[in-house]
Scaffold this motif. Structure first.
Motif, mmCIF file in Angstrom:
data_model
loop_
_atom_site.group_PDB
_atom_site.id
_atom_site.type_symbol
_atom_site.label_atom_id
_atom_site.label_comp_id
_atom_site.label_asym_id
_atom_site.label_seq_id
_atom_site.Cartn_x
_atom_site.Cartn_y
_atom_site.Cartn_z
ATOM 1 N N LEU A 44 0.849 -1.098 0.116
ATOM 2 C CA LEU A 44 -0.093 -0.134 -0.060
ATOM 3 C C LEU A 44 0.835 1.200 -0.033
ATOM 4 O O LEU A 44 0.567 2.129 -1.033
ATOM 5 C CB LEU A 44 -0.904 -0.171 1.257
ATOM 6 C CG LEU A 44 -1.731 1.318 1.546
ATOM 7 C CD1 LEU A 44 -3.016 1.127 0.270
ATOM 8 C CD2 LEU A 44 -2.588 1.206 2.671
ATOM 9 N N GLN A 45 1.850 1.254 0.592
ATOM 10 C CA GLN A 45 3.001 2.273 0.802
ATOM 11 C C GLN A 45 3.607 2.833 -0.498
ATOM 12 O O GLN A 45 3.797 3.737 -0.701
ATOM 13 C CB GLN A 45 4.100 1.961 1.707
ATOM 14 C CG GLN A 45 3.588 1.865 3.110
ATOM 15 C CD GLN A 45 4.652 1.331 4.012
ATOM 16 O OE1 GLN A 45 5.546 1.854 4.129
ATOM 17 N NE2 GLN A 45 4.165 0.379 5.033
ATOM 18 N N ARG A 46 3.639 1.805 -1.571
ATOM 19 C CA ARG A 46 3.865 2.184 -2.871
ATOM 20 C C ARG A 46 3.076 3.182 -3.586
ATOM 21 O O ARG A 46 3.562 4.014 -4.640
ATOM 22 C CB ARG A 46 4.210 0.820 -3.626
ATOM 23 C CG ARG A 46 4.981 -0.372 -3.273
ATOM 24 C CD ARG A 46 5.256 -1.424 -4.329
ATOM 25 N NE ARG A 46 6.000 -2.476 -3.565
ATOM 26 C CZ ARG A 46 7.345 -2.504 -3.795
ATOM 27 N NH1 ARG A 46 7.908 -1.784 -4.404
ATOM 28 N NH2 ARG A 46 7.828 -3.626 -3.250
ATOM 29 N N VAL A 47 1.722 3.243 -3.156
ATOM 30 C CA VAL A 47 0.930 3.727 -4.078
ATOM 31 C C VAL A 47 0.057 4.945 -3.320
ATOM 32 O O VAL A 47 -0.586 5.749 -4.083
ATOM 33 C CB VAL A 47 -0.434 2.819 -4.598
ATOM 34 C CG1 VAL A 47 0.518 2.053 -5.716
ATOM 35 C CG2 VAL A 47 -0.830 1.954 -3.416
ATOM 36 N N THR A 48 0.083 4.886 -1.841
ATOM 37 C CA THR A 48 -0.624 6.022 -1.274
ATOM 38 C C THR A 48 -0.269 6.028 0.246
ATOM 39 O O THR A 48 0.222 4.864 0.542
ATOM 40 C CB THR A 48 -2.257 5.860 -1.222
ATOM 41 O OG1 THR A 48 -2.760 7.002 -0.822
ATOM 42 C CG2 THR A 48 -2.861 4.645 -0.543
ATOM 43 N N ASP A 49 -0.461 6.923 0.971
ATOM 44 C CA ASP A 49 -0.182 6.943 2.587
ATOM 45 C C ASP A 49 -1.240 6.131 3.155
ATOM 46 O O ASP A 49 -2.600 6.573 3.022
ATOM 47 C CB ASP A 49 -0.415 8.658 3.028
ATOM 48 C CG ASP A 49 0.153 8.666 4.415
ATOM 49 O OD1 ASP A 49 0.082 7.612 4.916
ATOM 50 O OD2 ASP A 49 0.513 9.787 4.768
ATOM 51 N N PRO A 50 -0.795 5.348 3.846
ATOM 52 C CA PRO A 50 -1.840 4.280 4.662
ATOM 53 C C PRO A 50 -2.800 5.269 5.352
ATOM 54 O O PRO A 50 -3.916 4.458 5.829
ATOM 55 C CB PRO A 50 -1.147 3.518 5.500
ATOM 56 C CG PRO A 50 0.122 3.342 4.564
ATOM 57 C CD PRO A 50 0.554 4.703 4.178
ATOM 58 N N LYS A 51 -2.545 6.290 5.972
ATOM 59 C CA LYS A 51 -3.587 7.042 6.789
ATOM 60 C C LYS A 51 -4.682 7.563 5.867
ATOM 61 O O LYS A 51 -5.625 8.089 6.429
ATOM 62 C CB LYS A 51 -2.895 8.216 7.447
ATOM 63 C CG LYS A 51 -2.448 9.274 6.643
ATOM 64 C CD LYS A 51 -1.643 10.313 7.549
ATOM 65 C CE LYS A 51 -1.306 11.568 6.529
ATOM 66 N NZ LYS A 51 -2.348 12.442 6.024
ATOM 67 N N ASN A 52 -4.566 7.557 4.590
ATOM 68 C CA ASN A 52 -5.679 8.284 3.696
ATOM 69 C C ASN A 52 -6.586 7.386 3.300
ATOM 70 O O ASN A 52 -7.502 7.687 2.571
ATOM 71 C CB ASN A 52 -4.753 8.878 2.674
ATOM 72 C CG ASN A 52 -4.086 10.100 2.989
ATOM 73 O OD1 ASN A 52 -4.368 10.720 3.885
ATOM 74 N ND2 ASN A 52 -2.972 10.065 2.114
ATOM 75 N N VAL A 53 -6.667 6.004 3.599
ATOM 76 C CA VAL A 53 -7.610 4.914 3.104
ATOM 77 C C VAL A 53 -8.874 4.723 3.924
ATOM 78 O O VAL A 53 -8.471 4.548 5.114
ATOM 79 C CB VAL A 53 -7.015 3.767 2.678
ATOM 80 C CG1 VAL A 53 -5.861 4.293 1.597
ATOM 81 C CG2 VAL A 53 -6.181 2.980 3.651
ATOM 82 N N ALA A 54 -9.780 4.390 3.590
ATOM 83 C CA ALA A 54 -11.065 3.595 4.229
ATOM 84 C C ALA A 54 -10.657 2.277 4.049
ATOM 85 O O ALA A 54 -10.137 1.837 3.105
ATOM 86 C CB ALA A 54 -12.189 4.021 3.467
ATOM 87 N N VAL A 55 -11.386 1.308 4.947
ATOM 88 C CA VAL A 55 -10.877 0.044 4.888
ATOM 89 C C VAL A 55 -12.168 -0.767 4.897
ATOM 90 O O VAL A 55 -13.161 -0.653 5.778
ATOM 91 C CB VAL A 55 -9.877 -0.379 5.887
ATOM 92 C CG1 VAL A 55 -9.857 -2.094 5.925
ATOM 93 C CG2 VAL A 55 -8.578 0.248 5.968
ATOM 94 N N VAL A 56 -12.343 -1.948 3.914
ATOM 95 C CA VAL A 56 -13.348 -2.742 4.215
ATOM 96 C C VAL A 56 -12.953 -4.169 4.219
ATOM 97 O O VAL A 56 -11.819 -4.396 3.221
ATOM 98 C CB VAL A 56 -14.459 -2.601 2.991
ATOM 99 C CG1 VAL A 56 -15.282 -1.093 3.024
ATOM 100 C CG2 VAL A 56 -13.953 -2.728 1.683
#
Length: 261
Positions: A44-56
């Protein structure tokens, strides 16, 4: 709606292969991480900051959720996440089966027998059958499928009406066909080859069954995923071609697909 495969190894990770994790995104909206198995946080860190995502989460088997305790560390302690004491933290939406907060909190706790309170970083909601929610500019509908423990496949509709159907982990069931009906892309598990006498019931699909489900649901394309590292990948793909005549993709870590394009 764009699908980025962060991990797709079935049941356990493989050499250089993360477990289940799929990033869904539409321009200008919060990305949504669908499952978060071991190895997914690093990808995930390759494509976006993990703090920015919602999770399902589809379900709470370790290969689908156990990098979330690591994401808690990121969200709490990465420099970009640090805030003043007692200041409000932007919580990420987290949707999962009943017991999600306890399951992830138990994995995150520093102390045996205790449960970490994850609600400082996640706004937790529990799926129920036919539940619908809008996240990241996409519409999610949950379907309870045939897999222990409580497991939900997801039908995701993008802003232009494009549809991604995600089987989660499941054996063949009516709900699987319903959630995949007419989908542009059917992201379907195919953990094993088709040897019913060698497989536990009510657990996973073979390539034969994934193809059968795709045909019954009249999907436009089938994407095979969650193939276990000990399974013959070519055999699974060949099985799916026997029972589904449409286009078939084999999901690979790092693959990017624009759904409905």
């Amino acid at each position: 709606m764009r699908l980025t495969v962060l991990g797709c190894s079935g049941s356990v990770g493989g050499p250089g292969a993360a477990c289940s994790g799929y990033l869904l995104s539409v321009p200008g909206e919060q990305p949504v991480l669908m499952d978060c198995g071991p190895g997914v946080l690093g990808e995930l860190q390759r494509v976006t900051d993990p703090k920015n995502v919602a999770v399902v989460l589809s379900h709470l088997h370790a290969d689908h959720c156990m990098d979330l305790p690591a994401m808690l560390v990121w969200r709490r302690y990465a420099p970009s996440c640090m805030v003043e004491p007692n200041a409000a933290i932007d919580k990420a939406p987290l949707y999962g089966p009943p017991g999600t907060a306890m399951r992830i909190g138990a994995g995150s706790s520093e102390f045996p027998g205790q449960v970490d309170d994850i609600t400082d970083t996640f706004d937790v909601h529990e799926w129920h059958d036919a539940m619908e929610v809008t996240l990241g500019g996409m519409h999610f509908r949950a379907f309870e499928v045939d897999h222990p423990p409580s497991t939900f496949g997801l039908r995701v509709t993008g802003p232009d009406g494009e549809v991604l159907a995600f089987s989660g982990d499941t054996a063949m069931c009516d709900e699987l066909i319903e959630l995949a009906d007419g989908a542009d892309l059917f992201l379907c598990e195919a953990t094993w080859t088709h040897a019913p006498s060698e497989r536990p019931p009510h657990l996973h699909l073979s390539g034969i069954e994934a193809g059968e489900a795709a045909t019954k649901a009249n999907v436009k394309a089938l994407a095979l995923t969650h193939i276990a590292p000990w399974t013959d990948v070519d055999a699974v793909v060949a099985e799916a071609h026997r029972t589904y005549s449409g286009p078939i993709q084999l999901m690979r870590q790092g693959r990017v697909t624009d759904v409905g394009a």
